[in-house]
Design a protein around this motif. Structure first.
Motif, PDB file in Angstrom:
ATOM      1  N   GLY A 213       0.796  -1.233   0.000  1.00 41.27           N
ATOM      2  CA  GLY A 213       0.000   0.000   0.000  1.00 41.27           C
ATOM      3  C   GLY A 213       0.819   1.269   0.000  1.00 41.27           C
ATOM      4  O   GLY A 213       0.365   2.316  -0.452  1.00 41.27           O
ATOM      5  N   LYS A 214       2.018   1.222   0.580  1.00 40.96           N
ATOM      6  CA  LYS A 214       2.949   2.351   0.592  1.00 40.96           C
ATOM      7  C   LYS A 214       2.327   3.613   1.214  1.00 40.96           C
ATOM      8  O   LYS A 214       2.291   4.672   0.611  1.00 40.96           O
ATOM      9  N   PHE A 215       1.826   3.474   2.454  1.00 45.35           N
ATOM     10  CA  PHE A 215       1.267   4.638   3.143  1.00 45.35           C
ATOM     11  C   PHE A 215       1.263   4.383   4.652  1.00 45.35           C
ATOM     12  O   PHE A 215       1.363   3.239   5.109  1.00 45.35           O
ATOM     13  N   VAL A 216       1.145   5.464   5.419  1.00 43.44           N
ATOM     14  CA  VAL A 216       0.892   5.388   6.856  1.00 43.44           C
ATOM     15  C   VAL A 216      -0.216   6.391   7.149  1.00 43.44           C
ATOM     16  O   VAL A 216      -0.091   7.568   6.808  1.00 43.44           O
ATOM     17  N   ALA A 217      -1.289   5.939   7.760  1.00 41.95           N
ATOM     18  CA  ALA A 217      -2.427   6.815   8.036  1.00 41.95           C
ATOM     19  C   ALA A 217      -3.009   6.480   9.410  1.00 41.95           C
ATOM     20  O   ALA A 217      -2.862   5.365   9.909  1.00 41.95           O
ATOM     21  N   VAL A 218      -3.661   7.478   9.999  1.00 43.36           N
ATOM     22  CA  VAL A 218      -4.257   7.332  11.332  1.00 43.36           C
ATOM     23  C   VAL A 218      -5.708   7.808  11.271  1.00 43.36           C
ATOM     24  O   VAL A 218      -6.013   8.798  10.597  1.00 43.36           O
ATOM     25  N   SER A 219      -6.588   7.094  11.954  1.00 45.22           N
ATOM     26  CA  SER A 219      -8.009   7.451  11.962  1.00 45.22           C
ATOM     27  C   SER A 219      -8.211   8.899  12.417  1.00 45.22           C
ATOM     28  O   SER A 219      -7.663   9.332  13.431  1.00 45.22           O
ATOM     29  N   LYS A 220      -9.026   9.626  11.669  1.00 43.59           N
ATOM     30  CA  LYS A 220      -9.328  11.017  12.020  1.00 43.59           C
ATOM     31  C   LYS A 220     -10.228  11.113  13.260  1.00 43.59           C
ATOM     32  O   LYS A 220     -10.397  12.195  13.819  1.00 43.59           O
ATOM     33  N   LYS A 221     -10.793   9.965  13.669  1.00 45.09           N
ATOM     34  CA  LYS A 221     -11.660   9.964  14.845  1.00 45.09           C
ATOM     35  C   LYS A 221     -10.858  10.064  16.139  1.00 45.09           C
ATOM     36  O   LYS A 221     -11.440  10.236  17.211  1.00 45.09           O
ATOM     37  N   MET A 222      -9.545   9.899  16.053  1.00 44.37           N
ATOM     38  CA  MET A 222      -8.693  10.152  17.224  1.00 44.37           C
ATOM     39  C   MET A 222      -8.593  11.662  17.393  1.00 44.37           C
ATOM     40  O   MET A 222      -7.974  12.355  16.580  1.00 44.37           O
ATOM     41  N   ALA A 223      -9.235  12.171  18.412  1.00 45.07           N
ATOM     42  CA  ALA A 223      -9.347  13.624  18.578  1.00 45.07           C
ATOM     43  C   ALA A 223      -8.017  14.296  18.898  1.00 45.07           C
ATOM     44  O   ALA A 223      -7.747  15.412  18.439  1.00 45.07           O
ATOM     45  N   ASP A 224      -7.173  13.635  19.658  1.00 47.37           N
ATOM     46  CA  ASP A 224      -5.911  14.230  20.110  1.00 47.37           C
ATOM     47  C   ASP A 224      -4.871  14.181  18.994  1.00 47.37           C
ATOM     48  O   ASP A 224      -4.407  13.104  18.592  1.00 47.37           O
ATOM     49  N   GLN A 225      -4.481  15.349  18.486  1.00 45.44           N
ATOM     50  CA  GLN A 225      -3.520  15.433  17.388  1.00 45.44           C
ATOM     51  C   GLN A 225      -2.160  14.872  17.790  1.00 45.44           C
ATOM     52  O   GLN A 225      -1.472  14.236  16.978  1.00 45.44           O
ATOM     53  N   THR A 226      -1.750  15.077  19.037  1.00 45.36           N
ATOM     54  CA  THR A 226      -0.459  14.577  19.509  1.00 45.36           C
ATOM     55  C   THR A 226      -0.417  13.055  19.470  1.00 45.36           C
ATOM     56  O   THR A 226       0.573  12.453  19.019  1.00 45.36           O
ATOM     57  N   ILE A 227      -1.509  12.424  19.913  1.00 37.84           N
ATOM     58  CA  ILE A 227      -1.578  10.964  19.898  1.00 37.84           C
ATOM     59  C   ILE A 227      -1.564  10.441  18.466  1.00 37.84           C
ATOM     60  O   ILE A 227      -0.903   9.439  18.158  1.00 37.84           O
ATOM     61  N   ARG A 228      -2.257  11.139  17.588  1.00 38.90           N
ATOM     62  CA  ARG A 228      -2.267  10.730  16.178  1.00 38.90           C
ATOM     63  C   ARG A 228      -0.863  10.773  15.589  1.00 38.90           C
ATOM     64  O   ARG A 228      -0.445   9.867  14.840  1.00 38.90           O
ATOM     65  N   GLU A 229      -0.107  11.800  15.914  1.00 40.81           N
ATOM     66  CA  GLU A 229       1.265  11.914  15.405  1.00 40.81           C
ATOM     67  C   GLU A 229       2.163  10.815  15.963  1.00 40.81           C
ATOM     68  O   GLU A 229       3.057  10.314  15.275  1.00 40.81           O
ATOM     69  N   GLU A 230       1.917  10.427  17.214  1.00 42.92           N
ATOM     70  CA  GLU A 230       2.705   9.345  17.810  1.00 42.92           C
ATOM     71  C   GLU A 230       2.478   8.033  17.073  1.00 42.92           C
ATOM     72  O   GLU A 230       3.421   7.283  16.806  1.00 42.92           O
TER      73      GLU A 230
END
Length: 485
Positions: A129-146
């Motif tokens: 797939g060649k990608f890294v993505a995180v669910s937008k439903k995770m409200a905390d931007q810091t946690i998403r970046e982690e």
């Protein structure tokens, strides 16, 4: 109280989502209509069409799969000329592993992709797939970046990783373990496909169970009621946030206890009454669905236009709910009661859009036509409830519809399951041949399984009739049943 009721006993699978004592979602899945979306097949390229930049793939089904060039891993990860023809990537007779993106629809075969995705409880793994993505439903931007950073550290070569919302409530070590499991699963699929001489199924996706898990994951509180121990174990392993997962042990069918069979009958009716005395009329055709709003017995206490607007606002809420329950898709036209002002039309449209916002399926409200008809579309992922449960009536030559033989047979199955543990030796059933045949299964295998599960013997008398039918004629001792039957 939010409640998810799951009926997993028997061949027909059903689940319902009840919110504040009102049914919000209903799914019925029969074996012959089971979705193949997400399933993985070994395919053989049957024909390459450079003019369409696509190919037809034989995956062992009745109809060939349609594969576009952009869905090939080699094209997707390539840094070369993106205008290259599909002929540069595929040739006739070549074997290829593909995943179904869209199921078969009447004359069309399934749409497939070569970019495989394996869904876990916490992540989705795409080997190429060649990608890294995180669910937008995770409200905390810091946690998403982690999580995104962890994904870049874990990703190998051309792999793709998508972190689900469930990751926010689990440890990173659990995610890493699941990733390794998905990698192993993919390697086993590749090895299995290499040993296959003909095109066919490599891995079947349990779409029903995944949908149930997805619905439960949206609950902030509530309970889940299931009717098998296996389902209870499966859901307890991933739905840790739910207060209670309860197993239904009563003999009476789980849907009957919650009066959901009554709700199913309502969702099949052409006319739906609203609480204020107005009503909706549903006309479902192959090309589109038309919904007509009528004031009925509602006359209001104010001027006529206020009555019209109020009726349309109430109708908008129920229309959104009925669309979910009936699983309507494609083009939908709503004939609201005529409104004289643009302000009223805007108010009704916004009310409908808000109500549709609770739908996980992608919908698009286009707007009102010059004739006052509201146009909207809804993405199709499974067949409508009416098409699942009903079949054309042979008496009226298809102008009306009756319950299909499959639906009647599965009703009989559920009714007989309620006899488990009772002091009954045998049951005599009167039925049409089509119902008996579907109920019994191939070489009577399904009937034998049910007899063993309930500890009873079943006897049938066959009756001819214009529609699928059954009736339990006698319950008691075997010697008496044998004499009667």
């Amino acid at each position: 109280m939010n409640t998810v009721v799951v009926n997993g006993m028997g061949r027909e699978k059903r689940y319902a989502f009840i919110k504040d004592h009102k049914l919000e979602k209903l799914v019925v899945e029969q074996p012959q209509h089971r979705s193949i979306v997400g399933s993985i097949y070994l395919g053989i390229v049957e024909k390459v069409l450079p003019g369409l930049n696509a190919a037809f793939i034989d995956i062992g089904l009745e109809k060939k799969g349609f594969l576009h060039r952009d869905k090939l891993p080699a094209f997707f990860v390539s840094k070369e000329d993106k205008n290259k023809s599909i002929a540069a990537y595929l040739h006739q007779g070549e074997k290829i592993l593909v995943q179904v993106e869209k199921g078969m629809a009447r004359s069309k075969g399934p749409r497939v992709t070569g970019i495989i995705e394996l869904g876990g409880d916490r992540i989705v793994y795409a080997p190429q797939g060649k990608f890294v993505a995180v669910s937008k439903k995770m409200a905390d931007q810091t946690i998403r970046e982690e999580w995104r950073q962890l994904g870049n550290e874990l990703k190998q070569r051309d792999e793709g990783l998508f972190f689900r919302t469930a990751c926010s409530e689990c440890f990173k070590e659990d995610v890493i373990v699941e990733l390794e499991q998905l990698r192993t699963m993919y390697e086993k699929m590749v090895q299995t496909s290499k040993l296959m001489k003909k095109p066919g199924l490599v891995m079947k996706r349990d779409f029903f169970l995944e949908e149930v898990k997805a619905v439960i994951s949206t609950l902030n509180s509530g309970r889940v009621v299931v009717d098998t121990f296996e389902l209870k174990q499966e859901l307890e392993a991933v739905c840790l946030h739910v207060e209670l997962i309860y197993q239904h042990h009563q003999r009476e069918d789980i849907f009957s206890i919650y009066r959901l069979d009554h709700e199913i009958e309502n969702a099949l009716r052409k006319v739906v009454w609203l609480e204020n005395g107005a009503y909706l009329v549903f006309d479902e055709t192959e090309a589109l669905t038309v919904i007509d709003v009528n004031t009925g017995q509602f006359s209001g206490k104010h001027n006529p236009q206020d009555t019209v607007t109020m009726t349309n606002l109430v109708a908008a809420d129920e229309i959104a709910r009925q669309i979910r329950l009936r699983n309507l898709a494609g083009m939908i036209l709503v004939d609201f009661i005529d409104m004289k002002t643009e302000e009223a039309r805007t108010q009704v449209r916004k009310r409908l859009e808000t109500a549709l916002g609770r739908d996980e399926r992608r919908t698009r409200v286009v707007g009102f036509t010059p004739l006052g008809i509201l146009q909207m579309t809804r993405m199709k992922t499974r067949i409508p409830l009416k098409e699942t449960l009903l079949s054309p009536c042979q008496v009226c030559e298809g102008n009306g519809q009756v319950l299909s033989a499959e639906t009647v047979a599965f009703r009989l199955e559920r009714e007989l399951l309620q006899f488990r543990g009772k002091d009954i030796e045998a049951v005599l059933i009167e039925a049409t041949e089509d119902v008996r045949s579907i109920f019994a299964g191939e070489n009577g295998s399904e009937q034998k399984l049910l007899e063993n599960a309930c500890g009873i013997e079943l006897y049938f008398t066959i009756e001819e009739g214009p529609k699928p039918y059954y009736r339990i004629k006698q319950i008691g001792e075997k010697k008496n049943i044998a004499i009667t039957g």
